[in-house]
Scaffold this motif. Structure first.
Motif, PDB file in Angstrom:
ATOM      1  N   SER A 272       9.641  -3.868 -10.632  1.00 32.31           N
ATOM      2  CA  SER A 272       8.104  -3.592  -9.001  1.00 32.31           C
ATOM      3  C   SER A 272       6.999  -4.919  -8.646  1.00 32.31           C
ATOM      4  CB  SER A 272       7.677  -2.692  -9.255  1.00 32.31           C
ATOM      5  OG  SER A 272       6.708  -2.431 -10.954  1.00 32.31           O
ATOM      6  N   ARG A 273       8.043  -6.008  -9.813  1.00 35.33           N
ATOM      7  CA  ARG A 273       6.624  -7.726  -9.813  1.00 35.33           C
ATOM      8  C   ARG A 273       7.453  -7.557  -9.081  1.00 35.33           C
ATOM      9  NH1 ARG A 273       6.700  -9.657 -15.601  1.00 35.33           N
ATOM     10  NH2 ARG A 273       8.419  -9.358 -14.921  1.00 35.33           N
ATOM     11  N   THR A 274       8.757  -8.014  -8.128  1.00 31.41           N
ATOM     12  CA  THR A 274       9.178  -8.479  -7.105  1.00 31.41           C
ATOM     13  C   THR A 274      10.288  -8.112  -6.690  1.00 31.41           C
ATOM     14  OG1 THR A 274      11.179  -8.396  -8.573  1.00 31.41           O
ATOM     15  CG2 THR A 274       9.464 -10.088  -9.266  1.00 31.41           C
ATOM     16  N   LEU A 275      10.801  -6.935  -6.613  1.00 31.51           N
ATOM     17  CA  LEU A 275      11.091  -5.663  -5.905  1.00 31.51           C
ATOM     18  C   LEU A 275      10.867  -4.366  -5.255  1.00 31.51           C
ATOM     19  CD1 LEU A 275      14.804  -6.324  -7.512  1.00 31.51           C
ATOM     20  CD2 LEU A 275      14.137  -7.216  -5.128  1.00 31.51           C
ATOM     21  N   MET A 276      10.638  -3.722  -3.890  1.00 33.33           N
ATOM     22  CA  MET A 276      11.028  -2.931  -3.736  1.00 33.33           C
ATOM     23  C   MET A 276      11.021  -1.650  -5.167  1.00 33.33           C
ATOM     24  SD  MET A 276      10.573  -0.332  -0.466  1.00 33.33           S
ATOM     25  CE  MET A 276       9.710   0.649  -0.004  1.00 33.33           C
ATOM     26  N   ASP A 277      10.213  -0.690  -5.721  1.00 33.81           N
ATOM     27  CA  ASP A 277      10.363   0.772  -6.084  1.00 33.81           C
ATOM     28  C   ASP A 277      10.626   2.220  -5.206  1.00 33.81           C
ATOM     29  OD1 ASP A 277      11.393   2.901  -7.309  1.00 33.81           O
ATOM     30  OD2 ASP A 277       9.497   2.396  -9.363  1.00 33.81           O
ATOM     31  N   ASP A 278      11.247   2.418  -4.727  1.00 34.48           N
ATOM     32  CA  ASP A 278      11.527   3.444  -3.471  1.00 34.48           C
ATOM     33  C   ASP A 278      12.592   4.532  -4.444  1.00 34.48           C
ATOM     34  OD1 ASP A 278      11.051   4.921  -1.939  1.00 34.48           O
ATOM     35  OD2 ASP A 278      12.655   4.347   0.067  1.00 34.48           O
ATOM     36  N   SER A 279      12.048   5.541  -5.741  1.00 37.29           N
ATOM     37  CA  SER A 279      12.935   6.125  -6.465  1.00 37.29           C
ATOM     38  C   SER A 279      12.545   6.978  -6.713  1.00 37.29           C
ATOM     39  CB  SER A 279      13.232   4.796  -7.688  1.00 37.29           C
ATOM     40  OG  SER A 279      11.675   4.965  -8.590  1.00 37.29           O
ATOM     41  N   ALA A 280      10.873   7.650  -5.901  1.00 33.84           N
ATOM     42  CA  ALA A 280      10.820   8.745  -6.279  1.00 33.84           C
ATOM     43  C   ALA A 280       9.710   8.800  -7.125  1.00 33.84           C
ATOM     44  CB  ALA A 280      11.241   9.895  -6.564  1.00 33.84           C
ATOM     45  N   TYR A 281       9.560   7.601  -8.239  1.00 37.24           N
ATOM     46  CA  TYR A 281       8.506   7.310 -10.069  1.00 37.24           C
ATOM     47  C   TYR A 281       9.706   7.350 -10.744  1.00 37.24           C
ATOM     48  CZ  TYR A 281       3.988   7.697  -6.681  1.00 37.24           C
ATOM     49  OH  TYR A 281       3.402   7.547  -5.618  1.00 37.24           O
ATOM     50  N   ARG A 282      10.659   7.621 -10.736  1.00 39.12           N
ATOM     51  CA  ARG A 282      11.642   7.164 -12.237  1.00 39.12           C
ATOM     52  C   ARG A 282      11.381   5.625 -12.339  1.00 39.12           C
ATOM     53  NH1 ARG A 282      16.777  10.878  -9.168  1.00 39.12           N
ATOM     54  NH2 ARG A 282      15.519  10.321  -7.059  1.00 39.12           N
ATOM     55  N   GLY A 283      11.208   4.898 -11.155  1.00 40.49           N
ATOM     56  CA  GLY A 283      12.230   3.544 -11.666  1.00 40.49           C
ATOM     57  C   GLY A 283      13.101   2.667 -12.287  1.00 40.49           C
ATOM     58  N   THR A 284      14.394   3.470 -11.470  1.00 44.96           N
ATOM     59  CA  THR A 284      15.164   3.148 -12.058  1.00 44.96           C
ATOM     60  C   THR A 284      16.021   2.579 -11.268  1.00 44.96           C
ATOM     61  OG1 THR A 284      16.288   5.224 -11.993  1.00 44.96           O
ATOM     62  CG2 THR A 284      15.361   4.689 -14.711  1.00 44.96           C
ATOM     63  N   VAL A 285      17.283   1.577 -10.941  1.00 44.62           N
ATOM     64  CA  VAL A 285      18.026   1.337  -9.932  1.00 44.62           C
ATOM     65  C   VAL A 285      18.718   2.878  -9.369  1.00 44.62           C
ATOM     66  CG1 VAL A 285      19.905   0.334  -9.110  1.00 44.62           C
ATOM     67  CG2 VAL A 285      18.958  -0.954 -10.710  1.00 44.62           C
ATOM     68  N   GLY A 286      19.064   3.474 -11.036  1.00 44.05           N
ATOM     69  CA  GLY A 286      20.307   5.058 -10.006  1.00 44.05           C
ATOM     70  C   GLY A 286      19.372   5.572  -9.490  1.00 44.05           C
ATOM     71  N   GLY A 287      17.768   5.428  -9.726  1.00 48.81           N
ATOM     72  CA  GLY A 287      16.701   6.706  -9.507  1.00 48.81           C
ATOM     73  C   GLY A 287      16.763   6.311  -7.598  1.00 48.81           C
ATOM     74  N   MET A 288      16.539   5.084  -7.510  1.00 51.96           N
ATOM     75  CA  MET A 288      16.516   3.813  -6.445  1.00 51.96           C
ATOM     76  C   MET A 288      17.185   4.967  -5.548  1.00 51.96           C
ATOM     77  SD  MET A 288      14.605   0.475  -5.557  1.00 51.96           S
ATOM     78  CE  MET A 288      14.446   0.029  -3.882  1.00 51.96           C
ATOM     79  N   PHE A 289      19.005   4.090  -5.366  1.00 50.65           N
ATOM     80  CA  PHE A 289      19.938   4.860  -4.609  1.00 50.65           C
ATOM     81  C   PHE A 289      20.014   6.157  -4.957  1.00 50.65           C
ATOM     82  CE2 PHE A 289      24.836   5.246  -5.381  1.00 50.65           C
ATOM     83  CZ  PHE A 289      24.960   5.289  -3.776  1.00 50.65           C
ATOM     84  N   ALA A 290      20.008   7.041  -5.255  1.00 51.32           N
ATOM     85  CA  ALA A 290      19.314   8.213  -4.918  1.00 51.32           C
ATOM     86  C   ALA A 290      18.424   8.686  -3.826  1.00 51.32           C
ATOM     87  CB  ALA A 290      19.657   9.005  -6.255  1.00 51.32           C
ATOM     88  N   THR A 291      16.874   8.378  -4.064  1.00 53.02           N
ATOM     89  CA  THR A 291      16.548   8.322  -3.501  1.00 53.02           C
ATOM     90  C   THR A 291      16.203   7.896  -1.543  1.00 53.02           C
ATOM     91  OG1 THR A 291      14.798   8.824  -5.049  1.00 53.02           O
ATOM     92  CG2 THR A 291      13.747   8.305  -2.954  1.00 53.02           C
ATOM     93  N   SER A 292      17.030   6.581  -1.644  1.00 56.14           N
ATOM     94  CA  SER A 292      16.964   5.912  -0.273  1.00 56.14           C
ATOM     95  C   SER A 292      18.377   6.561  -0.131  1.00 56.14           C
ATOM     96  CB  SER A 292      17.106   4.319  -0.677  1.00 56.14           C
ATOM     97  OG  SER A 292      18.167   3.880  -1.870  1.00 56.14           O
ATOM     98  N   LEU A 293      19.498   7.116  -0.558  1.00 57.81           N
ATOM     99  CA  LEU A 293      20.538   7.181   0.605  1.00 57.81           C
ATOM    100  C   LEU A 293      20.620   8.769   0.795  1.00 57.81           C
ATOM    101  CD1 LEU A 293      23.168   6.849   1.253  1.00 57.81           C
ATOM    102  CD2 LEU A 293      24.104   7.886  -0.663  1.00 57.81           C
ATOM    103  N   GLY A 294      19.350   9.425  -0.338  1.00 58.84           N
ATOM    104  CA  GLY A 294      18.758  10.826   0.405  1.00 58.84           C
ATOM    105  C   GLY A 294      18.722  11.070   1.348  1.00 58.84           C
ATOM    106  N   SER A 295      17.313   9.682   1.679  1.00 52.29           N
ATOM    107  CA  SER A 295      16.332   9.699   2.635  1.00 52.29           C
ATOM    108  C   SER A 295      16.763  10.039   4.037  1.00 52.29           C
ATOM    109  CB  SER A 295      15.257   8.238   2.836  1.00 52.29           C
ATOM    110  OG  SER A 295      15.919   7.320   2.745  1.00 52.29           O
ATOM    111  N   VAL A 296      17.935   9.219   4.132  1.00 51.55           N
ATOM    112  CA  VAL A 296      19.110   9.162   5.147  1.00 51.55           C
ATOM    113  C   VAL A 296      19.673   9.860   5.487  1.00 51.55           C
ATOM    114  CG1 VAL A 296      21.652   7.543   5.694  1.00 51.55           C
ATOM    115  CG2 VAL A 296      19.400   6.159   4.599  1.00 51.55           C
ATOM    116  N   LEU A 297      19.968  11.205   4.398  1.00 52.80           N
ATOM    117  CA  LEU A 297      20.581  12.002   4.772  1.00 52.80           C
ATOM    118  C   LEU A 297      19.566  13.385   5.750  1.00 52.80           C
ATOM    119  CD1 LEU A 297      22.833  14.686   4.805  1.00 52.80           C
ATOM    120  CD2 LEU A 297      21.949  15.100   2.138  1.00 52.80           C
TER     121      LEU A 297
END
Length: 525
Positions: A272-297
């Motif tokens: 998170s020092r270099t990349l946005m973390d939009d993972s619902a506070y999970r802090g993982t690549v998988g969490g960010m994929f799930a949350t961001s794609l879910g927000s599109v839904l």
């Protein structure tokens, strides 16, 4: 011992290219469980048009499996093999006939090269963005279809175009960064409606390439609010005919279907020092994929006239997309993140300005979807329908305790399933008059929902007889917080009506709002 497919009848017919197959091994011995119960695999043979398309290992946990399969047009034969025990599933895939479509758009500002932000050495090119966005759209098709089936409304989804259009915006990068979200939504929407891919029967999901996370001091943010302050061009806003999104999470989206489940389960920490973390506070690549794609839904739901619901996708349930598409067994995010709200600030979804048309109300589907003929399998239509419904009820019972937030409340499912983009329905043109909102309808109403400020659910009614009998006084009283018991949606909390929708049997949508001065319901222009 046998292999059981839990969510698909045999044969199954679909009009979208990716299916999710959920199953398990049953009637196994203690020896099998001892050797393979924790983690093992089965073999999948995928045949189409008489030739083997591919053969792959499918990971299992607890002798259960869940996989995503890309279909080819026509008959697809999926044969599963576990320790010599085999079972086959026949899936027919045909192109949709619905003229109403969803179009994907990649928005490039006038002074931008089109590359999105991502880690070093990752492919952030325009072509890579198009691949990621197209696959994401196909996954959303699958999720919509499967989740509607879960709720008893059939396995049907929206028609998605197979291209990602490029919109070269007149806006500069700086203008995109400094504009508020609603204004940016309006500006991009206006440009789309003036472009060569404008179409009155399309809804659009647009992705802004210039979203940029700027953290010059390389601090580790302590809250998502702080993350947003350091992110330029962040947007996730949907309504009418347009959903507009930033691309800070796009690097976590895979380009190939075979990588989807692996990416959703990816526990790699986001820097998170270099990349946005939009993972619902999970802090993982998988969490960010799930949350961001879910927000599109979620925002696509707003485009389909859905409001905010107490639970499910139209609340914060979209964070659990990884639970829905994999065998992940973590605690659902949606049950423990009450501080997170959809749409960032739970505001009303924006309406388009008067000078461009992103809310569409023209035409009725006149074509019936074609169904393939299963000449090699002797099963009557009534028996197939009974088995399909039985499988759905049993599967829903087995999974209802999982807590996964990817589901629709009943009014959301009803409104979604009747949309012209989801279902082709010939209008009967038996014109009726809806007294409670003083509006003529082209045919019988199916669902009426009223909402309070922020588009939050208050109450709903279903069925032509019940809705046509309503008076405006009943809607106002029920919308004012009276406990109305078990009928309709059963409003059980105080709230003041602000808006609502009616959807007819053919998918026509009438939007309404409450006029506080006149103390009456009026049709939204």
């Amino acid at each position: 011992m046998r292999i059981k497919i839990k969510n698909l009848s045999n044969p199954t017919s679909v009009q979208f290219p990716i299916v999710i197959v959920k199953g398990c091994v049953e009637n196994y011995t203690q020896e099998v469980w001892k050797d393979a119960g924790t983690r093992t695999f089965l073999i999948l043979h995928h045949q189409s048009s008489g030739s083997v398309k591919r053969c792959e290992e499918v990971q299992m946990e607890g002798l259960k499996f869940k996989l995503l399969v890309r279909l080819l047009p026509g008959e697809n034969i999926l044969t599963f093999d576990f320790l010599g025990i085999k079972d086959s599933l026949h899936v027919w895939y045909s192109e949709p006939t619905n003229e109403h479509t969803v179009r994907l758009v990649y928005v490039i500002p006038s002074d931008h090269d089109g590359k999105f932000q991502g880690p070093e050495n990752s492919d952030c090119s325009v072509e890579s963005a198009q691949q990621r966005i197209l696959l994401a759209g196909e996954l959303l098709q699958t999720v919509v279809a499967e989740s509607l089936w879960d709720e008893g409304f059939g396995r049907k989804s929206f028609n998605l175009e197979h291209d990602v259009h490029i919109l070269h915006s007149k806006l500069s990068t700086e203008e995109c960064w400094t504009a508020d979200k609603e204004s940016l939504w309006e500006d991009i929407g206006r440009e789309i409606m003036q472009s060569q891919f404008k179409h009155k029967k399309c809804k659009y999901l647009a992705f802004l390439c210039c979203t940029k996370y700027v953290n010059p001091n390389k601090i580790e943010p302590f809250s998502f609010a702080q993350v947003l302050k350091m992110t330029k061009g962040y947007v996730a806003l949907g309504g009418g005919g347009l959903g507009l999104f930033g691309t800070a999470s796009l690097w976590t989206w895979p380009t190939h279907l075979t990588k989807v489940q692996t990416r959703l389960l990816d526990e790699q920490r986001i820097d998170s020092r270099t990349l946005m973390d939009d993972s619902a506070y999970r802090g993982t690549v998988g969490g960010m994929f799930a949350t961001s794609l879910g927000s599109v839904l979620h925002e696509l739901g707003h485009c389909f006239d859905l409001g905010h619901a107490p639970t499910g996708v139209m609340a914060r349930g979209f964070d659990d997309l990884d639970l829905y598409l994999t065998l992940c067994s973590r605690k659902p995010v949606s049950t423990g993140r009450s501080s997170l709200v959809p749409c960032s600030n739970w505001k009303l979804s924006p309406e388009p300005p008067a000078d461009f048309d992103l809310i569409l109300d023209e035409g009725h589907g006149s074509q019936d979807p074609s169904s393939p003929r299963f000449t090699s399998i002797r099963r009557t239509e009534s028996v197939s329908k009974y088995l399909e419904n039985y499988a759905r009820r049993r599967y829903k019972t087995e999974t209802s305790q999982s807590g996964c937030g990817v589901h629709w409340t009943e009014p959301c499912a009803r409104i979604l399933s009747k949309q012209k983009w989801i279902q082709i329905s010939q209008c009967t043109e038996d014109k009726v008059y809806l007294q409670c909102i003083q509006a003529p309808l082209c045919c019988d109403p199916d669902t009426l929902e009223i909402r309070e400020a922020g588009g939050k659910f208050l109450r709903y009614w279903t069925g032509a007889q019940e809705i046509l009998a309503l008076t405006d006084a009943e809607i106002l009283v029920n919308g004012g917080g009276e406990n109305t018991g078990d009928g309709g949606g059963g409003c059980t909390k105080k709230g003041v009506i602000a808006s609502g929708v009616v959807i007819t049997q053919c998918g026509e949508v009438i939007r309404m709002e409450y006029d506080r001065i006149k103390n009456s319901i009026i049709i939204k222009k």
